[in-house]
Design a protein around this motif. Structure first.
Motif, PDB file in Angstrom:
ATOM      1  N   GLY A 489       0.802  -1.218   0.000  1.00  8.35           N
ATOM      2  CA  GLY A 489       0.000   0.000   0.000  1.00  8.35           C
ATOM      3  C   GLY A 489       0.832   1.265   0.000  1.00  8.35           C
ATOM      4  N   GLY A 490       2.091   1.168  -0.482  1.00 10.09           N
ATOM      5  CA  GLY A 490       2.953   2.348  -0.522  1.00 10.09           C
ATOM      6  C   GLY A 490       3.761   2.561   0.733  1.00 10.09           C
ATOM      7  N   GLN A 491       3.458   1.826   1.829  1.00  9.42           N
ATOM      8  CA  GLN A 491       4.198   1.981   3.085  1.00  9.42           C
ATOM      9  C   GLN A 491       5.315   0.950   3.159  1.00  9.42           C
ATOM     10  OE1 GLN A 491       1.901   2.311   6.748  1.00  9.42           O
ATOM     11  NE2 GLN A 491       3.485   1.233   7.910  1.00  9.42           N
ATOM     12  N   VAL A 492       6.520   1.401   3.530  1.00 10.50           N
ATOM     13  CA  VAL A 492       7.657   0.488   3.626  1.00 10.50           C
ATOM     14  C   VAL A 492       7.469  -0.486   4.778  1.00 10.50           C
ATOM     15  CG1 VAL A 492       9.296   2.128   2.614  1.00 10.50           C
ATOM     16  CG2 VAL A 492       8.954   2.085   5.102  1.00 10.50           C
ATOM     17  N   GLY A 493       8.232  -1.581   4.714  1.00  8.96           N
ATOM     18  CA  GLY A 493       8.161  -2.574   5.777  1.00  8.96           C
ATOM     19  C   GLY A 493       8.940  -2.144   7.007  1.00  8.96           C
ATOM     20  N   ASP A 494       8.570  -2.741   8.142  1.00  5.87           N
ATOM     21  CA  ASP A 494       9.243  -2.427   9.406  1.00  5.87           C
ATOM     22  C   ASP A 494      10.643  -3.040   9.457  1.00  5.87           C
ATOM     23  OD1 ASP A 494       7.432  -0.833  10.801  1.00  5.87           O
ATOM     24  OD2 ASP A 494       6.252  -2.566  11.453  1.00  5.87           O
ATOM     25  N   THR A 495      11.477  -2.464  10.312  1.00  5.46           N
ATOM     26  CA  THR A 495      12.779  -3.040  10.658  1.00  5.46           C
ATOM     27  C   THR A 495      12.809  -3.263  12.173  1.00  5.46           C
ATOM     28  OG1 THR A 495      13.781  -0.850  10.957  1.00  5.46           O
ATOM     29  CG2 THR A 495      13.922  -1.824   8.761  1.00  5.46           C
TER      30      THR A 495
END
Length: 843
Positions: A489-495
């Motif tokens: 959805g356009g949001q990067v993944g968490d780290t």
């Protein structure tokens, strides 16, 4: 009185609602979430994942009236439009669907009742076709129709498949017999041109699955997909010979008559194709633009540009020499705006886009037309325009092949079509070779474990390792439950960390699969092991704030630019926001400030950001809720509610708008025809941007010695403009002095001027010596230039001359017969090249 089209649409949908079908709005005609389609071309498109079992909804029966465009790809009616009585690029598809609910018996019963009671067709004139092996369907139809009006057809006509593999099944089509005056065929099977027996409804019985080896097995859930073309149904209901005589299209044609002053004399008249093409293409263009597409040089944008140019070309046959489609648009809006409000809210955008594109194409026709005139003169010796020249007109100047044919025909020249097609195919192959194809992951998705995401409620949890895929400590980890948001959805993944495994990114390669990608810094990870999984909280907080700011930006764009604004992509991470949207021109400084003010006002009000779930059916009907570009939704969807802004969204968000802090737009630009991009920052990054701008302003004030910065810049601009004017006069005088020293029938010389001034010098010499053959050379540093200009009517070619002498200086060049130039990298041989040119001109 309600128009017939509107009446039939309403009664059709109401009938199926009475049979427990959910009324689903038409999806966008631009299928943002399906790259395999140029445009929505059937009612089932928006239900494809439902038929394939990839998603679920809270209904098993549905009915729609779907906006469709067939003007490219597998389903392409473009070439037929305007010349037949039934083909359109834009049409509405009425449909009813069953997803594992009812099957053939009810589908056939519903279709017969609608045909005879809603459409009001005479049962004696309705014919049925079934697949040659479908005994069940024929038996069911005999309840309503005699056997002599039921015809068995082969696979080509009566077997449907979603693709080479996947769901498929027999279909049954309904035809209306218009009478023997329309053809000698005695049934749909032998009515070869389809003029007497007009197909108006297709029922697909989706009961099989075809595997890659061609084996067909029965589906566990049998489904129904039907489609009836509204315009065809209306033409039969009205008893007219052509879809262009139906209420909506005929009304558009009347408006074209009004604006052009030409009379439409019926579907068979010589000028009928022009009226048909304009009326049809205007609908396709208007609905596509309203749904977020724009004419361009690629993909569906290219199809729209092709439609527009075809309409303009036919418009010229009706006497339209200036942009005219926008003048017809209000009639379309008045006819269809009540049922499709998107063309009402987007009317200004549609009108401006049409006008801009028409103006650009008319300029192209003038430019290309002038070039074509020159080619025609040179082609008169052979009587044929070469395929190479024709392709250049199309490829370089955008002149459509049909337009080249038409213009060539006007002066009685043939065209080398075979060579043109060969060059066109070569261009297609080059285009394909440049496409970047991303291969799927080398993972069997069916074997990967599914994870449960709980990262909205929990950020640090104890969970269990389900699978590990590491090589040299690098790779992927899969958990039973995870707080890590996977990129979508356009949001990067968490780290963050899973034990001693550093998570550098989180992805979702398939439905329900969450892949944590990173490096095991020490120790080991094995399936079944309990671990502590925690995300980078500060990074997530910034991402969440930026995501909420993106929603506010989306809302603000609609307020400032209009409700027609649609998202065309986005990217959100912890440092910045990138938001793409459809718009036809750059934003002014005032518009950017207004957008920033709206967003910052919402931030200062510290509004509570709510999230809640709704059924997708309910969300579709709620016009206050925006749907994200490219997302696919299940039966239950999540709404992010920030007061005035409501959007379907699965991403993470701030709890209050005040947490965003501050919002600034850092850049606004174009990324494609009709698509703009805004880049923005929030919080500390926004403060730093504002501080940087202030520092730049302060430095400029100090540099320009005064607080009245704008006034000082204006003074400098005026002074610069004056200096440039003085320099131009000085340079012109210097060139005139050089020209005065050069005379004769043959002017060949190395001249003491800048390479960039050679052309101006040649023009001055040509005015002073109109019958002279001119060859000039100049050099600067490690490069040189040669320029040739021939007098009017010269037997020698400047282009040929440059091609002969430019290799001497190891250069290249080109031009036309009257003017050509080239550039070389061996200035020491410039004199040799000029001597060779002088010899060639003297012979």
């Amino acid at each position: 009185m309600q128009p017939i089209s509107q009446d039939i649409r309403k009664k059709f949908l109401s009938y199926f609602q009475s049979k427990e079908h959910s009324l689903i709005p038409s999806s966008s005609v631009v299928p943002h979430d399906d790259p395999s389609l140029l445009f929505a071309n059937a009612g089932m498109n928006q239900f494809k994942d439902l038929f394939l079992g990839k998603t679920e909804r809270n209904f098993t029966r549905a009915t729609t009236s779907q906006k469709c465009i067939r003007a490219g790809g597998k389903h392409n009616d473009l070439d037929n439009v305007g010349h037949t009585s039934r083909h359109l690029t834009f049409f509405e598809m009425l449909g009813n669907f069953s997803f594992g609910d009812y099957f053939k018996k009810d589908a056939i019963k519903f279709a017969w009742e609608v045909t005879t009671e809603i459409f009001g067709f005479d049962p004696e004139r309705v014919w049925i076709t079934v697949f040659r092996e479908d005994d069940e369907a024929e038996e069911l139809w005999r309840t309503f129709s005699p056997a002599n009006r039921i015809v068995r057809m082969d696979e080509k006509d009566n077997f449907w498949a979603m693709g080479d593999t996947g769901p498929c099944g027999p279909c049954s089509e309904l035809y209306f017999d218009k009478g023997p005056q329309y053809g000698s065929g005695t049934s749909p099977r032998d009515d070869l041109n389809g003029e007497r027996f007009l197909e108006f409804w297709n029922l697909v019985f989706m009961q099989y699955n075809r595997s890659s080896d061609g084996k067909i097995t029965t589906l566990p859930k049998k489904s129904i997909d039907t489609g009836a073309g509204l315009e065809r149904v209306v033409s039969l209901k009205m008893g007219v010979d052509s879809v262009f005589l139906t209420d909506v299209l005929r009304s558009l044609i009347a408006e074209i008559e009004n604006k052009s002053g030409r009379i439409y004399e019926g579907p068979q008249s010589p000028n009928a194709p022009a009226f048909h093409v304009i009326a049809d293409h205007l609908r396709s263009l208007s609905f596509a633009i309203a749904d977020g597409s724009q004419p361009s040089n690629t993909d569906r944008g290219y199809v729209l540009r092709k439609l527009l140019r075809r309409a303009v070309r036919y418009g010229r046959l009706l006497g339209f020499e200036k942009p005219f489609l926008g003048m017809i648009l209000p009639r379309l809006v008045s006819l269809m705006g009540d049922d499709y409000p998107e063309i009402v809210s987007s009317q200004a955008l549609i009108s401006e886009t049409l006008h801009t594109e028409e103006e650009a194409f008319l300029r192209t026709l003038q430019r290309g037309g002038a070039l074509l005139s020159g080619l025609m003169e040179s082609s008169k010796k052979t009587g044929t325009i070469s395929g190479d020249d024709a392709f250049k007109l199309k490829d370089t100047y955008g002149l459509p092949f049909e337009e080249i044919l038409l213009l060539a025909k006007d002066v009685h020249l043939d065209l080398d079509i075979a060579r043109y097609k060969e060059l066109e195919e070569q261009a297609k192959q080059r285009s394909k070779a440049t496409l970047k194809v991303t291969s799927p992951m080398d993972l069997d998705l069916s074997e990967l474990p599914r994870s449960t995401f709980i990262g909205f409620a929990a950020k640090n949890i104890t969970t269990t390792v389900l699978a590990v895929n590491l090589k040299d400590k690098k790779g992927s980890v899969f958990l039973e439950e995870t707080p890590f948001y996977a990129e979508k959805g356009g949001q990067v993944g968490d780290t963050g960390y899973i034990g001693f495994f550093r998570v550098d990114n989180t992805l979702t390669p398939g439905s329900g699969i969450i892949e944590h990608i990173g490096v095991l810094e020490k120790g080991e990870l094995i399936p079944g092991q309990e671990v502590i999984a925690g995300i980078d909280l500060e990074r997530r907080r910034k991402i969440s704030s930026n995501h909420s700011a993106t929603h506010l930006l989306h809302y603000a764009l609609g307020e400032v630019l209009g409700s027609q604004i649609k998202q065309a992509g986005s990217f959100v991470d912890n440092e910045k926001i990138r938001f793409d949207f459809n718009h036809h021109k750059s934003l002014s400084a005032e518009e950017i400030e207004h957008i920033e003010d709206i967003v910052n006002t919402q931030i200062r009000q510290n509004i509570s950001i709510k999230d809640y779930e709704l059924s997708y059916e309910h969300a579709q009907k709620d016009k206050s809720i925006k749907q994200f570009f490219g997302d696919k939704y299940g039966s239950i969807v999540r709404v992010i509610d920030i007061g005035l802004s409501k959007e379907l969204c699965g991403g993470s968000h701030a709890e209050m708008t005040g947490q965003i802090g501050y919002f600034r737009i850092s850049r606004e630009s174009s990324i494609a025809s009709g698509v703009r991009r805004i880049e923005a920052v929030t919080g500390l990054e926004a403060e730093m941007l504002a501080r940087k701008n202030t520092q730049t302003f302060t430095k400029l004030e100090a540099l320009l010695k005064g607080p009245q910065l704008l006034e000082r810049v204006e003074q400098l601009q005026e002074a610069l403009k004056k200096r440039e004017s003085e320099f131009k006069i000085l340079k012109t005088n210097q060139l005139k002095e050089i020209a005065a020293s050069l005379k004769g029938a043959l002017i060949v010389a190395e001249v003491p001027c800048a390479i960039t001034d050679l052309k101006m010098l040649a023009e001055i010499l040509s005015l002073q010596n109109p019958t002279s053959f001119i060859l000039l050379g100049a050099q600067e540093k490690e490069r040189c230039a040669l320029l040739s200009k021939m007098p009017v009517g010269a037997s020698k070619s400047a282009k040929n001359l440059i091609s002969i002498i430019i290799p001497i200086v190891e250069g290249s060049g080109g031009g036309k017969d009257d003017f050509a130039q080239g550039f070389g990298k061996l200035p020491v041989k410039l004199k040799m090249a000029l001597e060779a040119g002088k010899t060639w001109l003297s012979t």
